[in-house]
Design a protein around this motif. Structure first.
Motif, PDB file in Angstrom:
ATOM      1  N   ARG A 142       0.842  -1.197   0.000  1.00  0.00           N
ATOM      2  CA  ARG A 142       0.000   0.000   0.000  1.00  0.00           C
ATOM      3  C   ARG A 142       0.871   1.238   0.000  1.00  0.00           C
ATOM      4  O   ARG A 142       1.926   1.281   0.632  1.00  0.00           O
ATOM      5  CB  ARG A 142      -0.914   0.028   1.223  1.00  0.00           C
ATOM      6  CG  ARG A 142      -2.002  -0.998   1.168  1.00  0.00           C
ATOM      7  CD  ARG A 142      -3.035  -0.813   2.241  1.00  0.00           C
ATOM      8  NE  ARG A 142      -3.965  -1.940   2.195  1.00  0.00           N
ATOM      9  CZ  ARG A 142      -4.589  -2.424   3.253  1.00  0.00           C
ATOM     10  NH1 ARG A 142      -4.407  -1.875   4.431  1.00  0.00           N
ATOM     11  NH2 ARG A 142      -5.399  -3.441   3.128  1.00  0.00           N
ATOM     12  N   LEU A 143       0.381   2.247  -0.697  1.00  0.00           N
ATOM     13  CA  LEU A 143       1.032   3.551  -0.717  1.00  0.00           C
ATOM     14  C   LEU A 143      -0.024   4.598  -0.986  1.00  0.00           C
ATOM     15  O   LEU A 143      -1.194   4.269  -1.207  1.00  0.00           O
ATOM     16  CB  LEU A 143       2.160   3.577  -1.762  1.00  0.00           C
ATOM     17  CG  LEU A 143       1.882   3.081  -3.171  1.00  0.00           C
ATOM     18  CD1 LEU A 143       1.109   4.096  -3.982  1.00  0.00           C
ATOM     19  CD2 LEU A 143       3.182   2.750  -3.861  1.00  0.00           C
ATOM     20  N   PHE A 144       0.361   5.857  -0.945  1.00  0.00           N
ATOM     21  CA  PHE A 144      -0.602   6.919  -1.223  1.00  0.00           C
ATOM     22  C   PHE A 144       0.095   8.090  -1.884  1.00  0.00           C
ATOM     23  O   PHE A 144       1.321   8.231  -1.821  1.00  0.00           O
ATOM     24  CB  PHE A 144      -1.324   7.374   0.049  1.00  0.00           C
ATOM     25  CG  PHE A 144      -0.424   7.976   1.094  1.00  0.00           C
ATOM     26  CD1 PHE A 144      -0.124   9.337   1.082  1.00  0.00           C
ATOM     27  CD2 PHE A 144       0.118   7.188   2.094  1.00  0.00           C
ATOM     28  CE1 PHE A 144       0.707   9.895   2.040  1.00  0.00           C
ATOM     29  CE2 PHE A 144       0.949   7.739   3.061  1.00  0.00           C
ATOM     30  CZ  PHE A 144       1.245   9.097   3.037  1.00  0.00           C
ATOM     31  N   THR A 145      -0.713   8.922  -2.537  1.00  0.00           N
ATOM     32  CA  THR A 145      -0.225  10.142  -3.172  1.00  0.00           C
ATOM     33  C   THR A 145      -1.375  11.132  -3.241  1.00  0.00           C
ATOM     34  O   THR A 145      -2.536  10.757  -3.036  1.00  0.00           O
ATOM     35  CB  THR A 145       0.359   9.848  -4.574  1.00  0.00           C
ATOM     36  OG1 THR A 145       1.067  10.996  -5.037  1.00  0.00           O
ATOM     37  CG2 THR A 145      -0.720   9.477  -5.572  1.00  0.00           C
ATOM     38  N   GLY A 146      -1.063  12.359  -3.524  1.00  0.00           N
ATOM     39  CA  GLY A 146      -2.092  13.385  -3.653  1.00  0.00           C
ATOM     40  C   GLY A 146      -2.878  13.227  -4.944  1.00  0.00           C
ATOM     41  O   GLY A 146      -2.379  12.719  -5.949  1.00  0.00           O
ATOM     42  N   ARG A 159      -3.773  15.359  -7.147  1.00  0.00           N
ATOM     43  CA  ARG A 159      -3.285  16.143  -8.289  1.00  0.00           C
ATOM     44  C   ARG A 159      -1.950  15.626  -8.834  1.00  0.00           C
ATOM     45  O   ARG A 159      -1.459  16.134  -9.831  1.00  0.00           O
ATOM     46  CB  ARG A 159      -3.092  17.601  -7.880  1.00  0.00           C
ATOM     47  CG  ARG A 159      -4.363  18.321  -7.566  1.00  0.00           C
ATOM     48  CD  ARG A 159      -4.062  19.767  -7.250  1.00  0.00           C
ATOM     49  NE  ARG A 159      -5.238  20.417  -6.712  1.00  0.00           N
ATOM     50  CZ  ARG A 159      -5.215  21.509  -5.985  1.00  0.00           C
ATOM     51  NH1 ARG A 159      -4.065  22.085  -5.700  1.00  0.00           N
ATOM     52  NH2 ARG A 159      -6.329  22.023  -5.533  1.00  0.00           N
ATOM     53  N   SER A 160      -1.383  14.644  -8.189  1.00  0.00           N
ATOM     54  CA  SER A 160      -0.061  14.124  -8.563  1.00  0.00           C
ATOM     55  C   SER A 160      -0.225  13.096  -9.678  1.00  0.00           C
ATOM     56  O   SER A 160      -0.031  11.893  -9.492  1.00  0.00           O
ATOM     57  CB  SER A 160       0.621  13.527  -7.337  1.00  0.00           C
ATOM     58  OG  SER A 160       0.733  14.496  -6.323  1.00  0.00           O
ATOM     59  N   LEU A 161      -0.578  13.586 -10.863  1.00  0.00           N
ATOM     60  CA  LEU A 161      -0.935  12.706 -11.974  1.00  0.00           C
ATOM     61  C   LEU A 161       0.221  11.826 -12.432  1.00  0.00           C
ATOM     62  O   LEU A 161       0.008  10.656 -12.785  1.00  0.00           O
ATOM     63  CB  LEU A 161      -1.485  13.536 -13.138  1.00  0.00           C
ATOM     64  CG  LEU A 161      -2.723  14.372 -12.796  1.00  0.00           C
ATOM     65  CD1 LEU A 161      -3.196  15.140 -14.023  1.00  0.00           C
ATOM     66  CD2 LEU A 161      -3.833  13.518 -12.218  1.00  0.00           C
ATOM     67  N   GLY A 162       1.443  12.351 -12.419  1.00  0.00           N
ATOM     68  CA  GLY A 162       2.595  11.533 -12.784  1.00  0.00           C
ATOM     69  C   GLY A 162       2.767  10.362 -11.835  1.00  0.00           C
ATOM     70  O   GLY A 162       3.041   9.235 -12.264  1.00  0.00           O
ATOM     71  N   ASN A 163       2.602  10.626 -10.551  1.00  0.00           N
ATOM     72  CA  ASN A 163       2.700   9.553  -9.551  1.00  0.00           C
ATOM     73  C   ASN A 163       1.605   8.510  -9.783  1.00  0.00           C
ATOM     74  O   ASN A 163       1.863   7.302  -9.753  1.00  0.00           O
ATOM     75  CB  ASN A 163       2.561  10.106  -8.135  1.00  0.00           C
ATOM     76  CG  ASN A 163       3.676  11.027  -7.742  1.00  0.00           C
ATOM     77  OD1 ASN A 163       4.663  11.166  -8.445  1.00  0.00           O
ATOM     78  ND2 ASN A 163       3.515  11.693  -6.614  1.00  0.00           N
ATOM     79  N   LEU A 164       0.382   8.978 -10.008  1.00  0.00           N
ATOM     80  CA  LEU A 164      -0.732   8.058 -10.219  1.00  0.00           C
ATOM     81  C   LEU A 164      -0.509   7.188 -11.463  1.00  0.00           C
ATOM     82  O   LEU A 164      -0.800   5.992 -11.438  1.00  0.00           O
ATOM     83  CB  LEU A 164      -2.048   8.836 -10.323  1.00  0.00           C
ATOM     84  CG  LEU A 164      -2.516   9.474  -9.006  1.00  0.00           C
ATOM     85  CD1 LEU A 164      -3.619  10.492  -9.271  1.00  0.00           C
ATOM     86  CD2 LEU A 164      -2.967   8.408  -8.020  1.00  0.00           C
ATOM     87  N   VAL A 170      -5.004   9.831  -2.349  1.00  0.00           N
ATOM     88  CA  VAL A 170      -5.436   8.624  -3.046  1.00  0.00           C
ATOM     89  C   VAL A 170      -4.625   7.456  -2.494  1.00  0.00           C
ATOM     90  O   VAL A 170      -3.397   7.459  -2.575  1.00  0.00           O
ATOM     91  CB  VAL A 170      -5.229   8.755  -4.573  1.00  0.00           C
ATOM     92  CG1 VAL A 170      -5.696   7.483  -5.276  1.00  0.00           C
ATOM     93  CG2 VAL A 170      -5.947   9.984  -5.115  1.00  0.00           C
ATOM     94  N   HIS A 171      -5.317   6.488  -1.902  1.00  0.00           N
ATOM     95  CA  HIS A 171      -4.675   5.286  -1.371  1.00  0.00           C
ATOM     96  C   HIS A 171      -4.706   4.228  -2.466  1.00  0.00           C
ATOM     97  O   HIS A 171      -5.741   4.000  -3.095  1.00  0.00           O
ATOM     98  CB  HIS A 171      -5.413   4.790  -0.125  1.00  0.00           C
ATOM     99  CG  HIS A 171      -5.339   5.755   1.013  1.00  0.00           C
ATOM    100  ND1 HIS A 171      -4.336   5.718   1.952  1.00  0.00           N
ATOM    101  CD2 HIS A 171      -6.127   6.799   1.348  1.00  0.00           C
ATOM    102  CE1 HIS A 171      -4.520   6.689   2.829  1.00  0.00           C
ATOM    103  NE2 HIS A 171      -5.598   7.363   2.480  1.00  0.00           N
ATOM    104  N   LEU A 172      -3.560   3.583  -2.677  1.00  0.00           N
ATOM    105  CA  LEU A 172      -3.430   2.582  -3.729  1.00  0.00           C
ATOM    106  C   LEU A 172      -2.910   1.286  -3.133  1.00  0.00           C
ATOM    107  O   LEU A 172      -2.164   1.297  -2.147  1.00  0.00           O
ATOM    108  CB  LEU A 172      -2.469   3.094  -4.805  1.00  0.00           C
ATOM    109  CG  LEU A 172      -2.954   4.390  -5.464  1.00  0.00           C
ATOM    110  CD1 LEU A 172      -1.841   5.400  -5.526  1.00  0.00           C
ATOM    111  CD2 LEU A 172      -3.508   4.099  -6.828  1.00  0.00           C
TER     112      LEU A 172
END
Length: 167
Positions: free
Chosen positions: A119-123, A125-130, A153-155
């Protein structure tokens, strides 16, 4: 002749370079969200050293320079918690983030603790990360609104390894 980027375990001597890279790497995130008080920009060297002792840290080196880093640990529920994947801005978009993520996932499995998912997460608006996380097999597991300007956003990605715990 060019140098190759080598991924290896971080050690205590890497703490200052990791902290500087983290500070550099998270500038774009701070700007994107209009918030320069985010944890990666305010973390102290002492706090990072404490994390180095508690978590698995990997670094990507180009010669003596740390140009990428990621950290993680397996929690009591068998979840591999991955955080602060950072690649130096001049080294981005060449696959290094994916290589670091793959390497950490392998190391967490090799540690031998029961592991069912990462599991990880990102903001939001962080489209590159997503995009990177989607390419690496991560799928959205939830969204948490933190402030009016930030949703996290939790992934999650299931562990697919013979060493993984079975539920």
């Amino acid at each position: 002749m060019g140098m190759s980027v080598i991924i290896s375990a971080a050690d205590a001597e890497d703490a200052e370079q990791i902290l500087k890279l983290q500070y550099l790497g998270y500038q774009a995130e701070a700007e994107l969200y209009g918030d320069w008080s985010i944890d990666p920009l305010t973390q102290s060297l002492e706090s990072l050293r404490a994390e180095l002792a508690e978590q698995r840290f990997l670094v990507a080196r180009l010669g003596d320079e740390v140009v990428g880093t990621v950290r993680g640990r397996v929690d009591g529920d068998g979840i591999g918690r991955i955080g602060r994947l950072v690649v130096h801005p001049r080294m981005q978009r060449h696959g290094l983030g994916g290589r670091l993520l793959d390497a950490l996932e392998r190391r967490l499995v090799e540690d031998g603790r029961p592991l069912t998912a990462y599991r990880l997460f990102t903001g939001h608006r962080s489209l590159g990360n997503l995009r990177l996380y989607a390419r690496q097999g991560y799928r959205q597991a939830g969204v948490e609104q933190v402030t009016s300007r930030l949703s996290v956003v939790h992934l999650e990605k299931p562990v697919s390894s013979p060493f993984a715990a079975t539920a």
